[in-house]
Design an enzyme around this catalytic site. Sequence first.
Site, PDB file in Angstrom:
ATOM      1  N   GLU A 174       0.863  -1.164   0.000  1.00  0.00           N
ATOM      2  CA  GLU A 174       0.000   0.000   0.000  1.00  0.00           C
ATOM      3  C   GLU A 174       0.912   1.229   0.000  1.00  0.00           C
ATOM      4  OE1 GLU A 174      -2.749   0.155   3.261  1.00  0.00           O
ATOM      5  OE2 GLU A 174      -3.498   2.112   2.625  1.00  0.00           O
ATOM      6  N   ARG A 193       4.772 -12.654  10.005  1.00  0.00           N
ATOM      7  CA  ARG A 193       5.519 -11.453   9.647  1.00  0.00           C
ATOM      8  C   ARG A 193       6.831 -11.395  10.416  1.00  0.00           C
ATOM      9  NH1 ARG A 193       3.436  -6.190   9.821  1.00  0.00           N
ATOM     10  NH2 ARG A 193       1.600  -6.923   8.790  1.00  0.00           N
ATOM     11  N   LYS A 210       4.074   0.869   9.714  1.00  0.00           N
ATOM     12  CA  LYS A 210       4.268   2.104   8.945  1.00  0.00           C
ATOM     13  C   LYS A 210       3.681   3.304   9.680  1.00  0.00           C
ATOM     14  CE  LYS A 210       2.868   0.169   5.045  1.00  0.00           C
ATOM     15  NZ  LYS A 210       2.434  -0.008   3.649  1.00  0.00           N
TER      16      LYS A 210
HETATM   17  P1  ATP Z   1       2.424  -2.086   8.094  1.00  0.00           P
HETATM   18  O1  ATP Z   1       1.891  -2.953   9.174  1.00  0.00           O
HETATM   19  O2  ATP Z   1       3.849  -1.695   8.285  1.00  0.00           O
HETATM   20  O3  ATP Z   1       1.545  -0.918   7.750  1.00  0.00           O
HETATM   21  P2  ATP Z   1       1.283  -3.444   5.892  1.00  0.00           P
HETATM   22  O4  ATP Z   1       1.121  -4.897   5.937  1.00  0.00           O
HETATM   23  O5  ATP Z   1       0.057  -2.650   6.096  1.00  0.00           O
HETATM   24  O6  ATP Z   1       2.477  -3.038   6.827  1.00  0.00           O
HETATM   25  P3  ATP Z   1       1.555  -3.309   3.087  1.00  0.00           P
HETATM   26  O7  ATP Z   1       2.020  -2.208   2.236  1.00  0.00           O
HETATM   27  O8  ATP Z   1       0.137  -3.737   3.008  1.00  0.00           O
HETATM   28  O9  ATP Z   1       1.929  -2.929   4.562  1.00  0.00           O
HETATM   29  O10 ATP Z   1       2.505  -4.562   2.911  1.00  0.00           O
HETATM   30  C1  ATP Z   1       2.798  -5.118   1.662  1.00  0.00           C
HETATM   31  C2  ATP Z   1       3.149  -6.556   1.863  1.00  0.00           C
HETATM   32  O11 ATP Z   1       4.232  -6.696   2.768  1.00  0.00           O
HETATM   33  C3  ATP Z   1       1.973  -7.323   2.434  1.00  0.00           C
HETATM   34  O12 ATP Z   1       1.802  -8.495   1.675  1.00  0.00           O
HETATM   35  C4  ATP Z   1       2.384  -7.628   3.834  1.00  0.00           C
HETATM   36  O13 ATP Z   1       1.868  -8.862   4.222  1.00  0.00           O
HETATM   37  C5  ATP Z   1       3.907  -7.640   3.762  1.00  0.00           C
HETATM   38  N1  ATP Z   1       4.489  -7.250   5.031  1.00  0.00           N
HETATM   39  C6  ATP Z   1       4.285  -6.107   5.706  1.00  0.00           C
HETATM   40  N2  ATP Z   1       4.948  -6.110   6.879  1.00  0.00           N
HETATM   41  C7  ATP Z   1       5.614  -7.285   6.940  1.00  0.00           C
HETATM   42  C8  ATP Z   1       6.477  -7.897   7.903  1.00  0.00           C
HETATM   43  N3  ATP Z   1       6.813  -7.276   9.053  1.00  0.00           N
HETATM   44  N4  ATP Z   1       6.966  -9.123   7.625  1.00  0.00           N
HETATM   45  C9  ATP Z   1       6.649  -9.742   6.483  1.00  0.00           C
HETATM   46  N5  ATP Z   1       5.846  -9.230   5.538  1.00  0.00           N
HETATM   47  C10 ATP Z   1       5.319  -8.018   5.757  1.00  0.00           C
HETATM   48 MG    MG Z   2      -1.434  -4.032   4.460  1.00  0.00          MG
END
Ligand code: ATP
Ligand code: MG
Length: 564
Positions: A36, A261, A271
């Site tokens: 995102e 994760r 984020k």
């Molecule tokens: P955040 O919790 O930091 O906002 P998010 O999951 O909302 O992270 P996205 O931009 O949706 O952020 O993430 C893109 C991809 O990265 C998703 O498929 C998510 O599952 C993966 N991802 C995000 N954080 C992690 C993590 N700590 N470990 C492994 N994969 C991750």
């Molecule tokens: Mg997400």
Amino acid sequence: MSEDTTPSRSNFITDIIDEHLENGRFDRVHTRFPPEPNGYLHIGHAKSICLNFGVAEDYGGQTNLRFDDTNPTTEEVEYVESIQEDIRWLGFDWEDRLFFASDYFGQLYNYALQLIQKGKAYVCDLSPDELRTYRGTLTEPGKNSPYRDRSVEENLDLFRRMKAGEFPDGSRTLRAKIDMASPNLNLRDPVLYRILHAEHHRTGDEWCIYPMYDYAHALSDSIEGITHSICTLEFEDHRPLYDWFLDELGVFHSQQIEFARLNLTYTVMSKRRLLQLVREGHVSGWDDPRMPTLSGMRRRGYTPEAIRAFADIIGVSKANSIVDMELLEHVLRDDLNNRARRVMAVVEPLKVIIDNYPDEGEETFEVPYFPWDRENSPTREVPFSKEIFIERSDFMEDPPKKFFRLAPGREVRLMNAYYITCTSVAKDAHGEVTELHCTYDPESRGGMSPDGRKVRGTLHWVSARHALDAELRLYDTLFTQPNPYDVPEGGDFKDNINPDSLQVIREAKLEPSLAEASVGEPFQFMRQGYFTLDSVDTHPGAPVFNRTISLVDSWAKLEAERGK
Ligand code: ATP
Ligand code: MG
């Protein structure tokens, strides 16, 4: 010769893929990385990137980069660009497969019309607060919305008018008609569309209704023909909904697979929290070298190879855990050890005058960058002259027994140069040592013993006349606690910010070859750590170097403490 199709990494995900290839569910592997664009990528994302691109590569498949841009109020073009730069830097290539969920807004809208026509979706007039109360809890079933039984015609009409902008934000939603009594809260008539009169960074004001994540995600995967939609564990409970959308619409059915994760000690990875650190000025920006973002880590001197190796080592699992920061640093040191040029830099300079060296004299030593491989190593010229700098901590006027470096009357080796002996010490009015006087042995050129006599200390040094002045930035963890969220009641993760995470050294003296250093090039400042040129604050003639990591590997110690 038979082709080896065994993936180089095998884990529970490759097991599932193998099964799908064997039973014919899929005949190819196509993954995606779906960020995102509401922040910069961090090391947790790197795990997901390495996994998605790595698994596809192992099976000769493909990976899409798809921006999940369904949230216009938090998304920005700056993020879209940084994310692409970071993935490329990590070493992965989506070729011509760059997509945006917003590309599918038209198609997603048509899918919604189909669900309405099937009697599987309805327009609901409950307010956000009412929606929450009607939803029920884990222990109590939800209540049907009073709008649940609207006719298909009325739903079609209202939904079209939602799209046409006739209603204010939050006044209506489109919801799936599933089961308000489902034990899975995600299935209690989830919202598919909300009204939001907001500019989108790609579609402008074309839309004032936006699809919700679960709906947009499942259908984007399907539209792109993604076979394996790999996501993090918290989406496990969303999988039945993911499947429901695809089944009800009868479209291509991707398989969602969840993994744990990445969490790292001394680090926050959300984020939202990282944005908070940036906005409130706790760091200099998303690319502050203390940040766990890929841009911060790159600026700090992390290599893509180290990050990929780390992702491989931690692997993937179904159980959430926290990885020690020391492991990441251990992998980084391992990589830098192999590739970093060895150079000399004095962090806290103390001047040494070599009394028996000619006043205007100077000479150069040709020194290999990789001393363990003199034969093949590239070299540089290191100038030497009458006045040099050594590390202040390499001299003691009154040394304890175990101190083998310079002291009055003591002889040591200047690395690659000469043996010197300290003859006298100059001090200021406060008794602070200001400079040392030494003599050198001209017979010891190159730092070789002239007659078999041994010295115990070898010091790095820089010729005063030739030295390059530089600022050095030394970093410690951004948080003082292994778990930054570990705070007394009423506290905040920011209470655990480490006030000493940045130490600035303004008057370091570097060997002149470092004037040629380029951004991204790793160096080992001998005995001081790994450093790299700062890409942001370096100006012509005024270099700034970041210490990527010290030389002391605390991972081995940690392992020993655990009794491994
Ligand atoms: P955040 O919790 O930091 O906002 P998010 O999951 O909302 O992270 P996205 O931009 O949706 O952020 O993430 C893109 C991809 O990265 C998703 O498929 C998510 O599952 C993966 N991802 C995000 N954080 C992690 C993590 N700590 N470990 C492994 N994969 C991750
Ligand atoms: Mg997400």
